[in-house]
Design an enzyme around this catalytic site. Structure first.
Site, PDB file in Angstrom:
ATOM      1  N   ASP A 110       0.862  -1.102  -0.178  1.00 55.35           N
ATOM      2  CA  ASP A 110      -0.025   0.007  -0.056  1.00 55.35           C
ATOM      3  C   ASP A 110       0.875   1.285   0.034  1.00 55.35           C
ATOM      4  O   ASP A 110       0.688   2.130  -0.574  1.00 55.35           O
ATOM      5  CB  ASP A 110      -0.760   0.024   1.366  1.00 55.35           C
ATOM      6  CG  ASP A 110      -1.920  -1.060   1.271  1.00 55.35           C
ATOM      7  OD1 ASP A 110      -3.028  -0.840   0.807  1.00 55.35           O
ATOM      8  OD2 ASP A 110      -1.700  -2.115   1.793  1.00 55.35           O
ATOM      9  N   THR A 178      -7.148  -4.728  -0.313  1.00 57.97           N
ATOM     10  CA  THR A 178      -5.856  -5.325   0.803  1.00 57.97           C
ATOM     11  C   THR A 178      -5.985  -6.292   1.610  1.00 57.97           C
ATOM     12  O   THR A 178      -4.987  -7.191   1.505  1.00 57.97           O
ATOM     13  CB  THR A 178      -5.392  -3.800   1.617  1.00 57.97           C
ATOM     14  OG1 THR A 178      -5.392  -2.672   1.015  1.00 57.97           O
ATOM     15  CG2 THR A 178      -4.283  -4.415   2.493  1.00 57.97           C
TER      16      THR A 178
END
Length: 358
Positions: A110, A178
């Site tokens: 990320d 995610t």
């Protein structure tokens, strides 16, 4: 006796005039020089390959260039996402909880993707507002140059179009899905960039890092993706978040019939692609995308733009258009479709709107 007059000779007149001109020169030369310098400094520099567009307040930006750099940003971010996952150095940690109480994950993928995407876009268009899912660490700034080249497929389909820089908001999702990323469910993972003008999504880019597939579209411009040609409106296949499948299934079957297929999936980008003609074996197909809880705008802006460009719709569960200005969250849930009667779909789902605020 007549008074005597004083007369200056021609030479004296010339000397007198020269003295006067000298005084005037000293008085005004400084002023004129200052005005000339100000004028020269105020002239805008000619836009060349090293001049970032939209760098001055109130300037204009070219949406075709923004599309090109958005595709590049999504791809570059995807390279970081893929590299971290394949190196198995995720360093996953909880960054907080959703409104439903689920832990939100944050990984090295990320963060590195976010840095690469944000600074590429910011270097290319410094005057444009950029909203990202992850916080940008100002101590970790970097300049990511862009050579301002436009890919041939974009050149062929998209014409230059300038808009005021202050009307543009860019939304980036450096790693969508995610949770699935940490579970190594790679097919759901995307990186996304969206450009909104006056709150309306006009450019959408959805990139799948693990297959290198990229979909892009621009409203009133063109796209490299198409809608599927066949849909079943009577018993649609509904794609929903994995965590919401149970909540949606009962109401959906009551609304559309017991033959309705519920497809649990991860990632808003993946779910939008499920409505389109994606040439990938591991991409599931659906007719309607429904989300019944609060969702962040960087999750859905790119998909919204792609659907709009292809004639589709993404609205709240009550049919309201979603504005991509102001707060970063959408309170009203969403329903997305293409080549279907979107209004009729909304009218069939009166009970789901209440769930979106929970």
């Amino acid at each position: 006796m007549a008074p005597m007059g004083i007369r200056l000779s021609p030479l004296g007149m010339a000397v007198f005039c020269l003295l006067g001109l000298g005084v005037l020169y000293h008085l005004y030369s400084g002023f004129l020089a200052g005005r000339f310098a100000f004028f020269m400094l105020s002239e805008p520099a000619a836009a060349g390959p090293e001049t970032p567009h939209g760098s001055a307040a109130g300037g204009a930006v070219d949406l075709r260039e923004l599309l090109a750099v958005s595709v590049l940003a999504a791809t570059r971010g995807g390279e970081e996402v893929k590299r971290v996952r394949e190196g198995n150095v995720l360093n996953a940690k909880a960054k907080g909880k959703t409104r439903e109480g689920a832990e939100e994950q944050l990984t090295t993928g990320d963060l590195l993707s976010n840095r690469r995407m944000f600074y590429l876009l910011k270097s290319a268009f410094p005057a444009v507002q950029i909203n990202s899912e992850e916080r940008v660490d100002t101590a970790d700034q970097e300049t990511v140059p862009w050579d301002r080249s436009i890919p041939e497929d974009i050149k062929q389909k998209i014409q230059p179009k300038e808009v005021p820089a202050e009307s543009v908001t860019v939304w980036i999702d450096p790693l969508d899905a995610t949770q699935e990323y940490t579970e190594d469910l790679r097919q759901y993972v995307t990186t996304m960039v969206c450009v909104a003008v006056n709150g309306k999504p006009v450019i959408g880019v959805i990139h799948k890092p693990f297959s290198s597939y990229t979909a892009w579209a621009m409203v009133d411009g063109g796209s490299n993706i198409k809608a599927r040609s066949s849909y079943n409106e009577k018993t649609p296949r509904i794609i929903v978040s994995r965590s919401h499948a149970g909540k949606v299934e009962q109401v959906a079957r009551q609304t559309f019939g017991n033959k309705t297929v519920i497809i649990p999936a991860g990632g808003a980008g993946y779910k939008v692609l499920a409505l389109l003609d994606v040439p990938e074996k591991n991409q599931e197909e659906a007719d309607v995308y429904i989300h019944v809880t609060y969702i962040k705008k960087w999750d859905i802006c790119a998909g919204n733009a792609v659907l709009r460009a292809l004639g589709g719709h993404m609205t709240t569960l009550t049919g309201e258009e979603i504005s991509y200005t102001g707060s970063d969250g959408n309170e009203g849930g969403l329903i997305a479709s293409i080549n279907m009667n979107h209004k009729a779909l909304i009218e069939k789902l009166p009970d789901l709107e209440k769930a979106s605020h929970k």
